[in-house]
Design a protein around this motif. Structure first.
Motif, PDB file in Angstrom:
ATOM      1  N   ASN A 170       0.866  -1.178   0.000  1.00 48.81           N
ATOM      2  CA  ASN A 170       0.000   0.000   0.000  1.00 48.81           C
ATOM      3  C   ASN A 170       0.902   1.227   0.000  1.00 48.81           C
ATOM      4  O   ASN A 170       1.593   1.484   0.979  1.00 48.81           O
ATOM      5  CB  ASN A 170      -0.897  -0.047   1.261  1.00 48.81           C
ATOM      6  CG  ASN A 170      -1.712   1.210   1.490  1.00 48.81           C
ATOM      7  OD1 ASN A 170      -1.942   1.604   2.627  1.00 48.81           O
ATOM      8  ND2 ASN A 170      -2.159   1.841   0.436  1.00 48.81           N
ATOM      9  N   GLN A 173       0.942   5.156   1.941  1.00 52.08           N
ATOM     10  CA  GLN A 173       0.410   4.208   2.923  1.00 52.08           C
ATOM     11  C   GLN A 173      -0.476   4.851   3.994  1.00 52.08           C
ATOM     12  O   GLN A 173      -0.210   5.955   4.466  1.00 52.08           O
ATOM     13  CB  GLN A 173       1.601   3.511   3.600  1.00 52.08           C
ATOM     14  CG  GLN A 173       1.318   2.083   4.021  1.00 52.08           C
ATOM     15  CD  GLN A 173       1.269   1.902   5.523  1.00 52.08           C
ATOM     16  OE1 GLN A 173       1.589   2.802   6.284  1.00 52.08           O
ATOM     17  NE2 GLN A 173       0.844   0.725   5.963  1.00 52.08           N
ATOM     18  N   ASP A 202      -2.462  -1.753  -3.222  1.00 50.38           N
ATOM     19  CA  ASP A 202      -3.504  -0.798  -2.850  1.00 50.38           C
ATOM     20  C   ASP A 202      -2.990   0.609  -3.154  1.00 50.38           C
ATOM     21  O   ASP A 202      -2.134   1.142  -2.440  1.00 50.38           O
ATOM     22  CB  ASP A 202      -3.834  -0.979  -1.364  1.00 50.38           C
ATOM     23  CG  ASP A 202      -5.001  -0.112  -0.929  1.00 50.38           C
ATOM     24  OD1 ASP A 202      -5.312   0.868  -1.626  1.00 50.38           O
ATOM     25  OD2 ASP A 202      -5.598  -0.416   0.124  1.00 50.38           O
ATOM     26  N   GLU A 203      -3.512   1.172  -4.253  1.00 53.02           N
ATOM     27  CA  GLU A 203      -3.018   2.457  -4.755  1.00 53.02           C
ATOM     28  C   GLU A 203      -4.063   3.553  -4.579  1.00 53.02           C
ATOM     29  O   GLU A 203      -4.117   4.520  -5.338  1.00 53.02           O
ATOM     30  CB  GLU A 203      -2.588   2.279  -6.225  1.00 53.02           C
ATOM     31  CG  GLU A 203      -1.524   1.179  -6.357  1.00 53.02           C
ATOM     32  CD  GLU A 203      -1.044   0.899  -7.785  1.00 53.02           C
ATOM     33  OE1 GLU A 203      -1.515   1.569  -8.734  1.00 53.02           O
ATOM     34  OE2 GLU A 203      -0.187   0.001  -7.945  1.00 53.02           O
TER      35      GLU A 203
END
Ligand SMILES: Cc1ncc(COP(=O)(O)O)c(C=O)c1O
Length: 391
Positions: A170, A173, A202-203
Motif C-alpha cells: 500500500n 500508505q 492498494d493504490e
C-alpha cells in the motif's frame, strides 16, 4: 442464539468505532474535533455531482453489468494505462462499490484456507481482518519508522514460504504516509515473480502525494499479470459516500471477481458510474487543489506535533495522515487516544488500530481545516502537559 464460527475471525476498522464514540460525546454537549476518519472534508466537485444528477434524470437508475459498464471500464483502463505506463483493457477492470470489496473479492478468489498472506503492519486493518476471515494465515511485515515506514525488501523475501499466496502493499500508505521507492517496487516485483506469488497493490492514495513521485509495481517485468491494482474515487475526488472503486487484474481473475459481485452486490450504482466517467475525464483542478491544501495542513500538523512534549513526527510523503511516535509520553497508544478524546475532545486513532506494530504511535487525519488542526494541537498539548504534571 448461536452465530457462525467465522464471525469470531472477522475484525473491524476502529475509525468507525471512534467516530461513534466521538458523536456520542458531542450529543452530550462536548465539542469534538474530528481527526479520526479517513475522508476528505471537501465537497465532491460540482461537475461530478451534475453528471450524476443528469444520469439519474436520464434513466441510469437500473441494474448494469456486474463488473460495470464497458465504456466506464474502458475509461478506467485508459486512466490506469496513462498513469502507470502499462497496457490493460476494459476486460481487466471490475468496478465495485468502493475499493474495499476488491480486497474481499480478490482474496476470496485467490487464497485457500491455510495459505499465507503477507500484509503491512501497521496497515489498513481490513487486510488482516479478511485474511483471518477466509481462514488464511496472516503474516505481518513490519513497517519501521527508521525505514521511513517502507517495508524492508530483504525481510519480505525471508517471509515468503511455499505457502505464500499473496503479498499486500500500500503506497502511499495508511496510516504512516510512507511511500515505496522505485527500487523497493522493483525488488518486490522481482520477489513476486521469482516466488510465483500474487500482489495486491492498494493504490487508493496514488494521487495524494507530495514530494515523492507515485509509481506502481505493475510497471516492472512480470508484475502486471500477477498484480491486482486497487484504486477508486473516494480519496482523489472526495467521493467516499458514493461508493466507487475498482480493481485492475488479469482477465480470468476479473471474471471470478465479477461473479463474486453478482453473488453479493449485483453491481455498482449505475448513475455513480456515469459520475465516475466525468470525474476521470473531466477537469482535474478541484482534485489538484485538494492535494495542495492537504500539503499545507500536513506542514502545520507535523510542525505542531513535533512541538508537543513526548511526540516526534516524521513528514508523511503521501495520504492525509500524520503518524507521530508518542513513546516519549510514557503512555500506551490506546490509553492516550481515549484520554485525548474523552477529556480534551480530540478524536484520533491509536496506532494499534492498524496492527500490533502500531503500539507507540497515533494517527491524526489532517482532512480537517487548518483552524481545527491548530485548535486540536493546542488541546493535545494541554493534555500532555496535564499528564506530565501529574507524573
Ligand atoms: C489503504 C486504504 N485502502 C482502501 C480504502 C478503501 O476506500 P473505499 O472503499 O472508500 O474506496 C481505504 C479507506 O480508508 C484505505 O485507507
Amino acid at each position: 442464539m448461536k452465530y457462525a464460527e467465522r464471525m469470531k475471525r472477522l475484525g473491524t476498522e476502529s475509525a468507525f468505532d471512534v467516530l461513534v464514540k466521538a458523536k456520542s460525546l458531542e450529543a452530550k454537549g462536548m465539542e469534538v474535533i474530528h481527526l479520526e476518519i479517513g475522508e476528505p472534508d471537501f465537497a465532491t466537485p460540482a461537475n461530478i455531482c451534475d453528471a450524476a444528477i443528469e444520469a439519474i434524470r436520464g434513466g441510469f437508475t437500473h441494474y448494469n453489468p456486474s463488473p460495470g459498464y464497458p465504456d466506464v471500464r474502458e475509461v478506467v483502463s485508459d486512466y490506469i494505462n496513462r498513469t502507470r505506463g502499462i497496457k490493460t483493457n476494459f476486460r481487466n477492470v471490475v468496478i465495485t462499490p468502493g475499493g474495499k470489496p476488491i480486497m474481499f473479492f480478490t482474496m476470496l478468489a485467490l487464497v485457500n484456507e491455510g495459505e499465507e498472506v503477507i500484509f503491512p503492519n501497521p496497515g489498513f486493518p481490513i487486510y488482516e481482518s479478511i485474511i483471518n476471515f477466509i481462514g488464511a494465515k496472516a503474516v505481518p511485515i513490519y513497517l519501521r519508522e527508521e525505514n521511513d515506514y517502507r517495508l524492508d525488501v530483504k525481510e519480505l523475501k525471508s517471509l515468503v514460504t511455499p505457502k505464500t499466496k499473496l503479498i499486500i502493499i500500500n503506497s502511499p500508505q495508511n496510516p504512516t504516509g510512507g511511500v515505496l521507492t522505485h527500487n523497493d517496487l522493483e525488488e518486490i516485483a522481482g520477489i513476486a515473480v521469482e516466488k510465483d506469488v500474487w500482489i495486491l497493490s492498494d493504490e487508493i492514495y496514488s494521487r495524494i502525494i507530495y514530494e515523492a513521485k507515485f509509481e506502481s509495481v505493475t510497471q516492472f517485468p512480470g508484475a502486471l499479470e500477477r498484480t491486482i491494482i486497487l484504486d477508486g474515487m473516494s480519496k482523489t475526488y472526495a467521493m467516499t459516500g458514493w461508493r466507487l472503486g475498482y480493481g485492475v487484474m488479469e482477465e480470468t481473475l476479473a471474471a471470478h471477481v465479477a461473479r463474486l459481485a453478482t453473488n453479493s452486490t449485483s453491481c455498482t450504482a449505475s448513475f455513480s458510474q456515469i459520475a465516475m466517467k466525468e470525474a476521470i475525464t473531466g477537469p482535474q483542478e478541484e482534485s489538484d487543489k485538494m492535494v495542495a491544501e492537504f500539503k499545507k495542513r500536513r506542514d502545520v500538523i507535523v510542525a505542531g506535533l513535533n512541538k508537543i512534549d513526548g511526540f516526534t513526527c516524521k513528514k508523511p510523503l503521501g495520504a492525509f495522515y500524520a503518524y507521530p511516535n508518542i513513546t516519549g509520553t510514557g503512555w500506551k497508544s490506546k490509553d492516550l487516544a481515549d484520554f485525548i478524546l474523552e477529556k480534551y475532545g480530540v478524536a484520533a486513532l491509536s496506532g494499534t488500530a492498524f496492527g500490533s506494530f502500531g503500539e507507540g504511535y497515533m494517527r491524526f487525519s489532517y482532512a480537517n481545516s487548518i483552524e481545527n488542526i491548530q485548535k486540536a494541537l493546542s488541546k493535545v498539548d494541554a493534555a500532555i502537559a496535564k499528564i506530565k504534571q501529574s507524573a
